[in-house]
Design an enzyme around this catalytic site. Structure first.
Site, short mmCIF file in Angstrom:
data_model
loop_
_atom_site.label_atom_id
_atom_site.label_comp_id
_atom_site.label_asym_id
_atom_site.label_seq_id
_atom_site.Cartn_x
_atom_site.Cartn_y
_atom_site.Cartn_z
N LYS A 22 2.99 31.06 63.59
CA LYS A 22 3.91 31.08 62.44
C LYS A 22 4.33 29.66 62.06
CE LYS A 22 8.55 31.92 62.99
NZ LYS A 22 9.34 30.89 62.30
N ASN A 23 4.76 28.88 63.05
CA ASN A 23 5.33 27.57 62.74
C ASN A 23 4.28 26.53 62.34
OD1 ASN A 23 7.79 28.64 63.19
ND2 ASN A 23 8.22 27.54 65.09
N CYS A 122 22.96 29.73 59.40
CA CYS A 122 21.88 30.42 60.10
C CYS A 122 22.47 30.91 61.41
CB CYS A 122 20.76 29.40 60.30
SG CYS A 122 19.70 29.69 61.68
N ARG A 127 22.08 23.96 61.53
CA ARG A 127 20.77 23.55 61.03
C ARG A 127 20.80 22.87 59.66
NH1 ARG A 127 16.62 28.32 62.54
NH2 ARG A 127 15.10 26.65 62.61
N ASP A 310 12.45 27.97 71.47
CA ASP A 310 11.94 29.28 71.03
C ASP A 310 11.47 30.15 72.20
OD1 ASP A 310 12.52 28.65 68.45
OD2 ASP A 310 10.45 28.31 67.81
N ARG A 402 9.69 38.98 61.57
CA ARG A 402 9.55 37.68 60.90
C ARG A 402 8.49 36.83 61.59
NH1 ARG A 402 14.38 34.21 61.18
NH2 ARG A 402 12.66 32.87 60.63
C1 UD1 Z 1 11.64 24.35 63.99
C2 UD1 Z 1 10.98 25.69 64.23
C3 UD1 Z 1 11.89 26.60 65.06
C4 UD1 Z 1 12.31 25.88 66.35
C5 UD1 Z 1 12.87 24.49 66.06
C6 UD1 Z 1 13.13 23.68 67.30
C7 UD1 Z 1 9.61 25.96 62.26
C8 UD1 Z 1 9.36 26.67 60.98
N1 UD1 Z 1 10.71 26.30 62.93
O1 UD1 Z 1 12.82 24.58 63.25
O2 UD1 Z 1 11.17 27.78 65.36
O3 UD1 Z 1 13.31 26.63 67.00
O4 UD1 Z 1 11.94 23.75 65.24
O5 UD1 Z 1 11.98 23.55 68.04
O6 UD1 Z 1 8.81 25.14 62.68
N2 UD1 Z 1 18.78 18.92 62.55
C9 UD1 Z 1 19.75 18.22 61.85
N3 UD1 Z 1 19.43 17.72 60.62
C10 UD1 Z 1 18.20 17.87 60.07
C11 UD1 Z 1 17.21 18.59 60.78
C12 UD1 Z 1 17.53 19.10 62.03
O7 UD1 Z 1 20.88 18.07 62.31
O8 UD1 Z 1 17.97 17.40 58.95
C13 UD1 Z 1 19.10 19.47 63.90
C14 UD1 Z 1 19.10 21.00 63.92
O9 UD1 Z 1 20.34 21.52 63.52
C15 UD1 Z 1 18.78 21.27 65.38
C16 UD1 Z 1 17.83 20.12 65.74
O10 UD1 Z 1 18.06 19.11 64.78
O11 UD1 Z 1 19.94 21.17 66.16
C17 UD1 Z 1 16.36 20.49 65.74
O12 UD1 Z 1 16.06 21.20 64.55
P1 UD1 Z 1 14.62 21.20 63.88
O13 UD1 Z 1 13.60 20.65 64.82
O14 UD1 Z 1 14.72 20.56 62.55
O15 UD1 Z 1 14.36 22.73 63.69
P2 UD1 Z 1 13.55 23.36 62.51
O16 UD1 Z 1 12.50 22.39 62.09
O17 UD1 Z 1 14.45 23.95 61.50
#
Ligand code: UD1
Length: 426
Positions: A22-23, A122, A127, A310, A402
């Site tokens: 998925k990711n 979320c 996030r 995850d 999902r």
């Molecule tokens: C992706 C994965 C999700 C997984 C996560 C962490 C996809 C579609 N989803 O989610 O399944 O659980 O990585 O491995 O690939 N953060 C900020 N600001 C930002 C971006 C992130 O503060 O602009 C924080 C988030 O709140 C979180 C951390 O950074 O605490 C990591 O998040 P991130 O790696 O961005 O997760 P996703 O990419 O949303």
């Protein structure tokens, strides 16, 4: 809302095949926005999130054709983004799937404008997407937040050096997709090293992008003027694979998890070995054998190559019935222990102290009615239900749909008693 009814207690045996990730599929689908030429993707999993992404791209003008259903139930898709009509990602779609924000980078890079709803809250944490925005601004985009939308504009993005404040997976992917069409060189430091980032980079390189260092914490992207079409096979889902391994670790049994790749699952395999589970790796996949109650293990979640957040809920379900006490620290998301309450309803003994869960393993769980709260929490509950005595019913299984492709069918094929009870919304 559908629910699962599970009669626990059966050991699992046989073979199960892992679907496309998925990711990896979600960002790679968005990569089609970077070119007017066709992108042909195979091993695309049939998931609700993939359906949402297809809907989002289609409403923007991408033509999506299902070329064939592969024998293993995966789809081959052909996407053509040559006549885009609507450069917007509306709130209605983004609120159901945060990964929709992945259209921002490619749209801005190719068309010079994008209007994408802010994802909002979320279940598992705040996030925010501030790092995506900060990186695009460093590349010269003008960005305003208006009426809940990110409004971004740029004549042509310029290469820049970006250091993200934390490791962000979709942030790295969004910025990498933006940078491939920027003028000059972009360096992303503190980049996510997840295998899905590498799979996306591989696809972009096939489309003509010049990317070095994907899979390390420094990705260097030399912008090009245009990208062409490509064919790409989406990598296997390491989280789905890990979920099946945990299921067998909990119930006992002997299962070949086909297409599971040890290279992408190091930390999970290490924990399961600590728990006493036998794993043998081959080209075909990973064979898992478990004949006794697992032993306790400790871990903290971390960006790749650390233990994936995850996988936390699924490993916690294994720890719940292990011999001894396991300590689990969640470092990525601030609210990712919602499954604890539900596991307790099944008889697990778990205390939460801030970001740490202390799991005192019990010899047996007992079936009950529980509620899924998010995607991976649901998978943890399914594993607990498979091992619990009697019947477990899991409500709100739409969370599971999902990200898992026909999970109940796959589990039934290896001997689990799981049925989906379909219900219309009440
Ligand atoms: C992706 C994965 C999700 C997984 C996560 C962490 C996809 C579609 N989803 O989610 O399944 O659980 O990585 O491995 O690939 N953060 C900020 N600001 C930002 C971006 C992130 O503060 O602009 C924080 C988030 O709140 C979180 C951390 O950074 O605490 C990591 O998040 P991130 O790696 O961005 O997760 P996703 O990419 O949303």
């Amino acid at each position: 809302m559908d629910r699962f009814r599970i009669t626990g207690g059966a050991a699992l045996s046989g073979e199960v095949t892992v679907s496309g990730a998925k990711n990896a599929a979600l960002p790679i689908l968005c990569a089609s926005l970077l070119s007017a030429e066709p992108l042909v993707l195979s091993n695309v999993p049939r998931l609700r999130d993939v359906g949402t992404m297809k809907k989002l791209l289609a409403q923007m003008g991408t033509r999506i054709e299902t070329m064939q259903m592969q024998p293993d139930g995966q789809e081959q898709l052909r996407l053509v983004s040559d006549a885009m009509t609507h450069l917007q990602a509306p709130y209605e779609l983004v609120k159901t799937m945060r990964a929709s924000v992945l259209v921002l980078g490619p749209m801005l890079a190719r068309f010079g404008e994008a209007l994408v709803s802010l994802p909002g809250g979320c279940a598992i944490g705040q996030r925010p997407v501030d790092q995506h925005i900060k990186g695009l601004a460093a590349m010269g985009a003008e960005i305003q937040i208006e009426h809940g939308y990110i409004k971004a504009q740029a004549k042509r993005l310029r290469g820049a050096r970006i250091v993200t404040d934390m490791v962000t997976v979709t942030g790295t992917e969004n910025l990498m997709m933006a940078a491939v069409l920027a003028e000059g060189t972009t360096v992303i430091d503190n980049a996510a090293r997840e295998p899905e980032v590498v799979d996306l980079a591989d696809c972009l390189i096939k489309m003509g992008a010049r990317i070095e260092g994907a899979g390390t914490d420094r990705i260097v992207i030399h912008g090009v003027d245009r990208l062409g079409g490509a064919q790409h096979q989406v990598m296997a889902d390491r989280i789905e694979a890990g979920t099946f391994l945990c299921a067998v670790a909990a119930t006992g049994g002997d299962v070949m998890v086909r297409h599971a790749s040890a290279q992408t699952m190091g930390a999970t395999l290490e924990k399961l070995r600590e728990a006493g589970v036998l794993l043998s790796e081959s080209n075909e996949g990973i064979r898992v054998t478990a004949h006794s109650r697992p032993k306790a293990f400790n871990f903290r979640t971390a960006p790749f190559p650390g233990l994936a957040t995850d996988m936390q809920a699924q490993l916690m379900a294994v720890a719940a019935i292990a011999q001894g006490t396991s300590i689990i620290a969640e470092t990525i998301f601030e609210n990712r222990f919602m499954h604890v309450q539900e596991l307790r309803r099944l008889g697990a003994q778990i205390e939460v102290d801030g970001h740490t869960a202390i799991v005192q393993g019990v010899p047996a769980l007992s079936g009950a009615r529980v509620m899924a709260t998010d995607l991976r929490a649901s998978a943890g509950l399914v594993i607990a239900g498979l091992v619990a005595s009697g019947e477990t019913e899991i409500d709100r299984i739409y969370h599971l749909d999902r990200g898992y492709d026909r999970m109940e069918e796959k589990l039934r094929a290896i001997g689990a008693q799981v049925t989906r009870i379909e219900e219309t919304a009440t």
